[in-house]
Each structure stands twice: as C-alpha cells, then as structure tokens.
Write a protein that holds these residues in place. Structure first.
Motif, mmCIF file in Angstrom:
data_model
loop_
_atom_site.group_PDB
_atom_site.id
_atom_site.type_symbol
_atom_site.label_atom_id
_atom_site.label_comp_id
_atom_site.label_asym_id
_atom_site.label_seq_id
_atom_site.Cartn_x
_atom_site.Cartn_y
_atom_site.Cartn_z
ATOM 1 N N LYS A 1 0.833 -1.213 0.000
ATOM 2 C CA LYS A 1 0.000 0.000 0.000
ATOM 3 C C LYS A 1 0.860 1.253 0.000
ATOM 4 N N SER A 2 2.190 1.056 -0.073
ATOM 5 C CA SER A 2 3.114 2.175 -0.144
ATOM 6 C C SER A 2 2.977 3.098 1.063
ATOM 7 N N MET B 1 11.073 2.173 2.036
ATOM 8 C CA MET B 1 10.541 1.338 0.965
ATOM 9 C C MET B 1 9.427 2.024 0.175
ATOM 10 N N PRO B 2 8.433 2.571 0.855
ATOM 11 C CA PRO B 2 7.349 3.151 0.067
ATOM 12 C C PRO B 2 7.913 4.243 -0.837
ATOM 13 N N GLN B 3 7.524 4.210 -2.083
ATOM 14 C CA GLN B 3 8.103 5.114 -3.066
ATOM 15 C C GLN B 3 7.166 6.284 -3.317
ATOM 16 N N ILE C 1 6.327 4.947 -8.498
ATOM 17 C CA ILE C 1 5.384 3.834 -8.569
ATOM 18 C C ILE C 1 4.732 3.807 -9.949
ATOM 19 N N VAL D 1 -2.195 2.373 -4.522
ATOM 20 C CA VAL D 1 -1.378 3.139 -3.599
ATOM 21 C C VAL D 1 -2.304 4.010 -2.753
#
Ligand SMILES: [K+]
Ligand SMILES: [K+]
Lengths: 437, 437
Positions: A323-324, B1-3, B8, B422
């Motif tokens: 889910k970012s 990690m989440p971009q 994305i 996202v």
C-alpha cells in the motif's frame, strides 16, 4: 536489536543453564534403573534435549526402551521444559523491560528495581498452577478412555498422566507406540487432546489475561495471538480436509474426517502428536504442514516456530509496502522499527538454519529430500512429527538436530550472543544507500 | 521502501511494457514461418517469457520445434531481454535517484531535470556496444570449436552466434539438444563460455566502472559485487568437486573435473547452461546449487536471484547483530536502514513466492518434491536449469512459472505496485513494541 550488556549476559546465563539441565537429565536416562537395555550417550542426549525443548522427536522407542522410572524422569523433564521455558523467556522480557507483555500478565507493580526477583517466583508459581489445573482436567476426561486398554490400574493412571503432560506441554511424546493412530475414531479423546495442546500453545500471558481480566480489552499481543491461532487452526483444518479427504482420510466417515483434520491442524503448531501417518500424506499436505510448523505458536508458550506475532508483523510489513505506506500498522497500532527488524531477523535465521542443516543432513543420510527436510524443520520448530527416520539418523545428524531443538526453543539470539563476543560500539562510518535486489 | 507516486507510476509503466513485449513475441512464435509443427498458445507464451526474462526454461525443444526464423526471433528476444532489463532497471534507479550506482556508471551530469532521457539513450547504446563486443569475441573463439559439428557453414555460424548471445545474456537456451553435455571435454569451449556468462552476470555498472576508470577506487556497489562473485564462484567450484567427484564427475580426468565444476559454478548464478545432468546430482549438490541460484548475480545484470548486494547486506546485518552493534557496516560504510529493510523484504518475498508456488505446483504435478522445488526456483531466479520436467508441466503450472519468471526479472516491487493500489498517507497510530519470536 543489539541489547545492553546486562541482557546479553542473562542470555548467556540462560543458555548455559539450559545446557546444564540437558546434561543432567541425559545422565539420569543412562542410569541402569531408567533403561531396559543399552542406551548410547548420543541417544540419551537426544532424548533429554527433545524432552526439555518439548519437541518429541526420539531416536529410541520410549515405551519399550525406558522403564517406568525412565518414563517418569521424562515426564518431569517435559513438565520442567514446558514451564521452565516460559519462565525463562518471561524473565528475558523482564530484563529487556518489555513490560507490555509480562507486566500486564502478572499485574506487577511498576517499580522496576524491586519486582524482578519476586515476579519470577510468582510467575513460575502461577504457570505451575495453570499447568496442573489443565493437565488434571485433561487427565480426568481421558482416564476413562485409556483405562480399558490396560489390565493394570496403575499402568492406566501412569499412561494417562504422561499423555496429559505431553499434550499440555506440547511435547508430543507418547507411550502408545504409534502416537495416537489407534485413537483415530475416538472423538472425545482427540478433541480433549487438541484443546489441551491448544491451551499450551496459546501461551501463559494470554491465558493469564483471560483469567485475570476477562472482560477488559486485551493487549495487542493477546489479540494478535488469538486471531492468528484461530485463523491458522481453521485454515489447517480446511487444507487437510481438502488435500487428504481422498488420501489418508479416505476410509473415515465425515465426522471422523473433520475431527482428525482438526486434530492434525491443532497438533501441527507444534503439538507433535498425530493420528495420521505423516509419510503417507501427499506432498502438498506435507508442505502445508511445514508451513504451519514454521509459523508455530505464541511467544512465551510451549509452541515453537517463528511464533505468531512474528508472522503477523511480517504480513503487516508486506501489506504496508504494497500500500506504499511508511508505517506498519496492526489493529490500529504502529509497530516499531525495532520489532520489524527483529521479526525479519528471526525469519532470516530460521530459513538459513533450516537450509544449512538440511544440506548437512543430506551428506550423512541416504533418505530422500522430503523426509530429511521435514525432520530438520520438525526439530527446529520443536514439533516432533517425523516421517519415521529419527532412529535411522547418523551421529552427526543427531548432533545437528540436538542443536536445532535447543536453538528453536531458547531462541536464536541467546545462541548467537553466547557464541559471539560483544564488541564495543565502533566509530560511525559514512552512511550509504546500496542497490539491492 | 514506500516510493513516491511518480516512481510507482514508472514501476507500472515498465510492468505493462514488459508484458506487451512478451505478448508480441509470443505471437511471432505462433507464425507458421517460425515453427516446424504445432505450438500451443501457452507454450509460446512460456517461451517468450523465458527468453525476455533470460531464463532459458522451455516446454518445447527449440532446436527441433522452431525454424531458423523462429530461432532468430528467439535470439533477438534474448538480446532485447538481456539489454532491455538492464536499461529498465537502471531507469528505475534513476527515477529513484540512486545516483551512487547509475551516475558513477554513466558519468552523468548532476543536473537532475535534464539527464534522465538522454542518459537512458546513452545507457542503452553503451550496453548494446558492450554486449556486441563481448559476444563477438566469444563468437570468434568458439566458432572453430563448433564448425566441425556442422556440414553447413551457415548452420555453424548461426549456432555459434546463438550460443554467444545465450551465454552473455545468461539466457541459457541452446541448440545442441542436450545443453553442453557434449562439450564436457572441451576446456576451451567451457572456459570461454564460463567467462562470457560471468561478464553478463557481473552487471553493466561494474563493467563500465572497470572500462571507464580502471585505476580509480571503485564504488561500494562494485567492490561488493566483485568480492561476492569471486567468493561464490570459488565456493561453488569447491563444493561441486567435493560432492560430485565420486558421482557425476566420476569418469572425468582431474583437469576436466576442475573445468566442469568451475563451469557449473559459473552457470549456477544464473547462466543455465550445463555440462552435467542436473537430475543425476546428489541431493547435497542440488541444495548447494539451489543456494547459488537463490543468491544469483549482480543488480542491473542479466543474472537473477536476490542479487549479490542483497545477500551481502543480509550477511552484514547478521554480523552486526551477532556483535551487538547498532550499525550495519560493509567495507567501512554504514548501510542505511532503508537498504536493510529492502533487502529483508526481497529475501522474504522470494522465500514466500518460492514456497507458495511449490505448494501450488505439487497440486498439479505428479513428480517428486525435489524436481518441482528446483523447477520453481529455476524460474524465479531466472536460471533455466531443470530436472527435465519442464515439458511435462500442466497448464496451471506453466502459468505459475511464467509469472515467476517475470517477477524474478523485473522485481517483486514493480509487480506489487502494479497489483495494489497506492493509498494516501494515513493518520499515525500509537507506536507499540511487540514480543516476537
Ligand atoms: K512438540
Ligand atoms: K538463465
């Protein structure tokens, strides 16, 4: 992850204490009064480790090769293993001031300098009391089922007591010779045993929370454990029914199919008793079983594996990446980076140990990959199920399994901290991002 | 990690671009001019995926069931896969501003708004030039070895060209029918091929660094890759000699034993060509091989697996825990938490995909666990070695392997980001430590 000096010191203490117990009990099994015939040192060490780590793998037939005295010592060691481990782990949590779990369980005073010693005593006592109550109830229900099988009243009492202890401590030993295969059609027996195993793998903190504050909102730890437990118990039952209805469960009627699948699901994490012949299961079922063994029971319980909370944290982490999201959230609580880090480490070291040990065993064992992999995982997760190759193991293989049972039970970190020296904090280096994957 | 949203978005673009290429080439193989007989849609999709992801698994005999036209298309697709992937991955790094790796490789200007498009073009060009040079050298050396095998000069040229491309792109396809088994005693052939495979799996950034700045101090990325490469190459050779000298290498003389073990070590990560029959290897060797396949080659190379830097970061993390150090240090550089996090995620998702896919395949495949596990890992790590069961796979199994080859090549994250939506950043929750393990 890196701990303070004092907690590393206590990790080491526990490790050596554990090894000490294993050696003492191994010596007891070697006494002439304990055994019916020859017993090698490695086999007695294996048995002692298996009992203290409540694994249940055995290279000997404990029903035939131990006397009643030997079996009684085994029962004491299982009970000590089941209680001792919980006390030891709780002690570690106390040392690391993880008050969320332990203090809520013990309703301790918050005075940190005072409570440690007295809390250990009261913890050990309460654990012993719970164990005795559950085992006594199990004994009372099952005695009537076991009694007809023995001519001698004393034998029936002993075997029922042994079975109750083996079930609650999740140790998985049995005196019936073929685990619970002969109880396949005895639903009362299976369901009672399954519940006893379940209570053991639930963990004392969770049981205490339910006993002491039934109506109150539970801690995150307990809520995760209960949910994961029920989810996996259900999933296991469904999977076993799905893949084995036409295979090993073929000849059972619908109701027996259900009880046996349910029982096997309960015993997968990590009871170790079985009504089914593991080596007859389809490959798909064996892999599902290995998955359940790997996840295991609750922290501070007699179950093994990477533990339920570890699995929950890893799943939540994956979810947050997908889910970012920056934060890892379980039930509206953000999980700390430290916990996530630790969960990954546990996962990584489990997989690595499993893999390296399997490679090593294939060097000495002539068997196929499947039974060898299974045996290694069974030892590492303290499950005790087997394809039946335990008594065919070479001495180096036995030694590796002994190490795995110890590591699986007292935790990889105590093991690592015992082996490696602790360095002083080093000068910091420049930080650098690195292309991975 | 989440971009960020934009990276994305580019993950998704790349994913769909990749799928598009696979479908286009699959259609080309279905043309009457490409095939000698019947070719099902699933088999052409499998072949196309295998070629673009430079895996080398095939459900058909490409030597017999494709015409020279079909084989030429395959060669183009391998080359495109080998180059395209590197360009795509480098593009991703650029989008994520991982300048350490990419800019040092391209010696780009630091002007971020300008360099992206032009750098991709110059990157693609330089990659194509390097590939052509290495493949030409390989062709020149090997043509003399292959020529005597063919009556027709044109055939010999085609087969040598195909082999050179297959080696450098690490795609592992062959037109000899039995991989390189018939070249077992041709040391020149094996060593040349091994070096070509090695250069491919070294990765373009590393090669460029050596070409452009031979005497300068290399980046951390390159130093780790070189060290890990040589270490694993050596370790693989020793392990294969150790475990197979008395088994599949039995009938070879000492020198041939050495070359074949060395070649097999080079091809394990993840060349996919082999002089040995994988299904005859001992279980121990197969597990060592699987370990090497799993670790794989460098990032931004034609190799697969979790990649060398990922493995190095995980090892360093274990080391820092064992030494109870807060920082993870490799070669006097502190690795960022983000990189460590990402490495664990890659490891975790690889293991999970491997395990779940193996379970699924066992449902449809009648084979033993060992060949099935191996086939799954071979697809996921883009290795292309097999026990020879690829053409016996059921359609669902083929579909799973197709997905694994894609995920293994373009990365799990592009896949995850394509599938999941996202979310917007959520409100923060209370942080909580949790007892794990
Ligand atoms: K057990
Ligand atoms: K390959």
């Amino acid at each position: 992850m890196p701990q303070s000096k004092s907690s590393i010191h206590s990790f080491r203490q526990i490790f050596f204490l554990y090894i000490g117990f294993i050696i003492v009990f191994a010596c007891l099994y070697l006494l002439p009064v304990s055994k019916t015939g020859d017993l090698s040192v490695i086999d007695s060490l294996f048995l002692s480790t298996s009992a203290l780590s409540v694994t249940g793998l055995s290279t000997i037939d404990i029903g035939a090769e131990l006397t009643r005295v030997g079996q009684s010592i085994l029962m004491v060691e299982m009970q000590l293993g089941g209680i001792g481990v919980v006390v030891l782990i709780s002690y570690l949590f106390l040392m690391m001031d993880k008050r969320i779990t332990v203090s809520s369980m013990l309703l301790l005073s918050k005075d940190q300098n005072q409570y440690k010693l007295s809390s250990i005593t009261s913890l050990a006592l309460s654990v012993l009391i719970i164990a005795s109550i559950v085992e006594t109830i199990c004994f009372i229900i099952l005695f009537g089922e076991i009694r007809p099988r023995y001519d001698n009243y004393g034998d029936a009492v002993f075997v029922t007591a042994f079975h109750s202890v083996a079930s609650f401590t999740n140790s998985g030993f049995d005196l019936f010779g073929d685990s619970l295969v002969s109880f396949k059609h005895n639903n009362l027996f299976l369901i009672t045993t399954a519940i006893t195993i379940f209570l053991g793998s639930l963990g004392y903190p969770t049981m205490m929370e339910y006993i002491l504050s039934f109506r109150k909102r539970k801690t995150l730890f307990t809520r995760i454990n209960i949910r994961m437990h029920l989810l996996l118990l259900f999933a296991g039952t469904v999977l076993y029914l799905l893949f084995e209805s036409t295979n090993v469960l073929r000849e059972l009627n619908l109701w027996d199919k259900l009880t046996n699948a349910f029982f096997f699901s309960a015993t997968s994490r990590n009871g170790g008793l079985t009504t089914l012949d593991v080596s007859s299961l389809s490959i798909t079922t064996v892999l599902c079983l290995m998955f359940l063994m790997f996840i295991g029971g609750a922290s501070s319980s007699t179950g093994g594996g990477i533990r339920l909370t570890t699995a929950a944290v890893l799943l939540a982490k994956i979810g947050s990446v997908a889910k970012s999201r920056k934060e890892v959230v379980i039930m509206r609580k953000t999980i700390t980076q430290d916990t996530i880090d630790k969960s990954f480490m546990i996962f990584f070291t489990f997989i690595t140990l499993f893999f390296i040990s399997t490679i090593l065993l294939t060097i000495w064992q002539p068997q196929d990959l499947e039974p060898i992999m299974f045996e290694v995982l069974s030892a590492l997760t303290n499950t005790g199920l087997s394809f039946g190759i335990t008594n065919e193991l070479a001495i180096p293989s036995k030694t590796i399994l002994i190490l795995l049972m110890i590591i699986g039970r007292i935790g990889i970190f105590s093991f690592i901290y015992t082996i490696f020296k602790v360095e002083k904090a080093k000068a910091r280096y420049l930080k650098e991002d690195l292309a991975v994957g």
